[in-house]
Scaffold this active site. Structure first.
Site, PDB file in Angstrom:
ATOM      1  N   LYS A 211       0.859  -1.177   0.000  1.00 44.38           N
ATOM      2  CA  LYS A 211       0.000   0.000   0.000  1.00 44.38           C
ATOM      3  C   LYS A 211       0.898   1.230   0.000  1.00 44.38           C
ATOM      4  CE  LYS A 211      -3.721   2.309   2.547  1.00 44.38           C
ATOM      5  NZ  LYS A 211      -4.597   2.261   3.747  1.00 44.38           N
ATOM      6  N   ARG A 221     -10.758   9.395   1.165  1.00 47.82           N
ATOM      7  CA  ARG A 221     -10.699  10.065   2.466  1.00 47.82           C
ATOM      8  C   ARG A 221     -11.866  11.027   2.643  1.00 47.82           C
ATOM      9  NH1 ARG A 221      -4.121  10.871   2.117  1.00 47.82           N
ATOM     10  NH2 ARG A 221      -3.624   8.673   2.511  1.00 47.82           N
ATOM     11  N   LYS A 234       1.236  10.166   5.521  1.00 47.79           N
ATOM     12  CA  LYS A 234       1.314   8.774   5.952  1.00 47.79           C
ATOM     13  C   LYS A 234       2.580   8.083   5.451  1.00 47.79           C
ATOM     14  CE  LYS A 234      -3.698   8.388   6.386  1.00 47.79           C
ATOM     15  NZ  LYS A 234      -4.859   7.478   6.370  1.00 47.79           N
ATOM     16  N   GLU A 250       7.534  -6.935   1.543  1.00 46.72           N
ATOM     17  CA  GLU A 250       6.309  -6.780   2.335  1.00 46.72           C
ATOM     18  C   GLU A 250       5.347  -7.941   2.077  1.00 46.72           C
ATOM     19  OE1 GLU A 250       5.411  -4.799   4.655  1.00 46.72           O
ATOM     20  OE2 GLU A 250       6.431  -2.867   4.479  1.00 46.72           O
ATOM     21  N   LYS A 265      -2.136  -1.667  -3.743  1.00 47.27           N
ATOM     22  CA  LYS A 265      -2.959  -0.462  -3.732  1.00 47.27           C
ATOM     23  C   LYS A 265      -2.055   0.760  -3.826  1.00 47.27           C
ATOM     24  CE  LYS A 265      -6.398   1.936  -0.855  1.00 47.27           C
ATOM     25  NZ  LYS A 265      -7.090   1.974   0.452  1.00 47.27           N
ATOM     26  N   SER A 291     -10.074   5.193  -5.254  1.00 47.50           N
ATOM     27  CA  SER A 291     -11.032   6.266  -5.507  1.00 47.50           C
ATOM     28  C   SER A 291     -10.549   7.265  -6.545  1.00 47.50           C
ATOM     29  CB  SER A 291     -11.334   6.990  -4.194  1.00 47.50           C
ATOM     30  OG  SER A 291     -10.141   7.508  -3.609  1.00 47.50           O
ATOM     31  N   TYR A 330     -15.088   0.396  -7.411  1.00 46.33           N
ATOM     32  CA  TYR A 330     -16.386   1.044  -7.221  1.00 46.33           C
ATOM     33  C   TYR A 330     -17.266   0.872  -8.459  1.00 46.33           C
ATOM     34  CZ  TYR A 330     -13.587   2.987  -3.484  1.00 46.33           C
ATOM     35  OH  TYR A 330     -12.759   3.105  -2.391  1.00 46.33           O
TER      36      TYR A 330
END
Length: 342
Positions: A211, A221, A234, A250, A265, A291, A330
């Site tokens: 991610k 968000r 982040k 990872e 992602k 998104s 989505y």
């Protein structure tokens, strides 16, 4: 234009091509379908939906045209729609009331929070749809981060402890897939142990393994209400967009710690990462068409700059071609309707 009456001699292509005409297989629809190397089906879809408090309520996400936040009763109807369309899984993301957010993300541990209420309500209907739940603290914290903060630092081990408790609460409420999206070190192993020690050894984990600290998350968000209060960024826990080898490490760690499925992602900007992970580990691997990717396609289509349906379907084929076993998108209901011929 006719070439039949040209007086000069034409080029003889046969020696050049030596019988190799790639276009033969593309000459008709049935032939193109016959030789297609990759296909995308309804079985490859996971539909992310957003939750809000209230009754018989839906609230449009302005930065994501066509996407709405659902009250629990309407989330039940969305799950029913997913079942009717054949979508295998829906993923639940809560937009928690700002008054319930605090520095510790305490609402994540409330057995009656939005996610848990939605899980129980959907499970009660018995729909043949899997329910996936986000494990992270950003929908619940007043600072908008995925973990606990001490001063300006996101603390790892204390966060993992809280994520384990959050996972158990979601498991009790009926989650089928626990999906940690926080990117804390060691959280997959700790959550796996917590689940196994509490008789949830059959509950699946889909790890957000790669991610990235991406600019493509903005509309999400907005949808969960964590954008306005986010303090800083982040980058101390989400991955650097310049790194690829790190993503493999990872993913390797998450699989070693007990992840059943892994995720990349964002999706389309990171197809190279998706491909490398799938080729390396041969594990069930998923992409999240986030998104920002969704919003860009919708915005371009609204401006007449591209065909939405064609771009939507082409993007799905790109994920499959890169190695994805499925996609969180989505667009899932629209894609399912198209594949169902509706």
């Amino acid at each position: 234009m006719s070439f039949a009456n040209k007086s000069h001699s034409s080029i003889d292509m046969n020696p050049i091509l030596n019988g190799r005409r790639m276009r033969r297989n593309r000459s008709s629809d049935w032939s193109r379908r016959l030789i297609r190397e990759n296909t995308f089906t309804i079985n490859d879809l996971i539909w992310p939906i957003f939750l809000i408090d209230g009754e018989n309520k839906s609230d449009p996400v302005t930065s994501m045209p066509g996407v709405e936040r659902f009250s629990v009763d309407r989330a039940v109807r969305a799950a029913e729609q997913a079942a009717e369309l054949g979508i295998p899984v829906i993923a639940l993301f809560p937009n928690t009331d700002p008054d319930l957010r605090d520095e510790m993300g305490s609402e994540a541990l409330n057995e009656d929070n939005l996610t848990c209420r939605a899980l129980r309500a959907i499970k009660a209907e018995g729909f043949p749809v899997g329910l996936m739940t986000d494990v992270a603290l950003d929908p619940y914290t007043s600072h908008g981060h995925d973990g606990l903060m001490v001063g300006d630092k996101i603390v790892n081990d204390e966060t993992v402890d809280q994520l384990c408790r959050q996972s158990l609460i979601q498991a009790d409420a009926g989650s089928d897939i626990i999906a940690p999206s926080d990117m804390m070190d060691g959280r997959i192993g700790a959550i796996r142990n917590a689940l196994d020690n509490n008789s949830y050894d059959d509950l699946q984990i889909m790890a957000y393994s790669a991610k990235y600290a991406s600019a493509f998350y903005g509309p999400f968000r907005d949808a969960v209400g964590s954008n306005a209060n986010l303090k800083g960024d982040k980058r101390t826990y989400q991955m650097d967009p310049g790194n690829t080898d790190e993503a493999l490490k990872e993913a390797e760690l998450d699989l070693e710690e007990g992840a059943d499925m892994i995720m990349v992602k964002p999706g389309m900007p990171y197809l190279d990462i998706l491909h490398r992970i799938k080729e390396t580990f041969l594990a069930p691997t998923y992409a999240y068409q986030v998104s920002g990717e969704y919003a860009m396609i919708c915005a371009a289509a609204q401006n007449g700059w591209m065909d939405k349906e064609k771009a939507m379907m082409e993007s799905m084929m790109a994920f499959k071609r890169a190695g994805a076993d499925g996609v969180l998108t989505y667009f899932a209901p629209e894609i399912a309707k198209k594949l169902n011929g509706k």
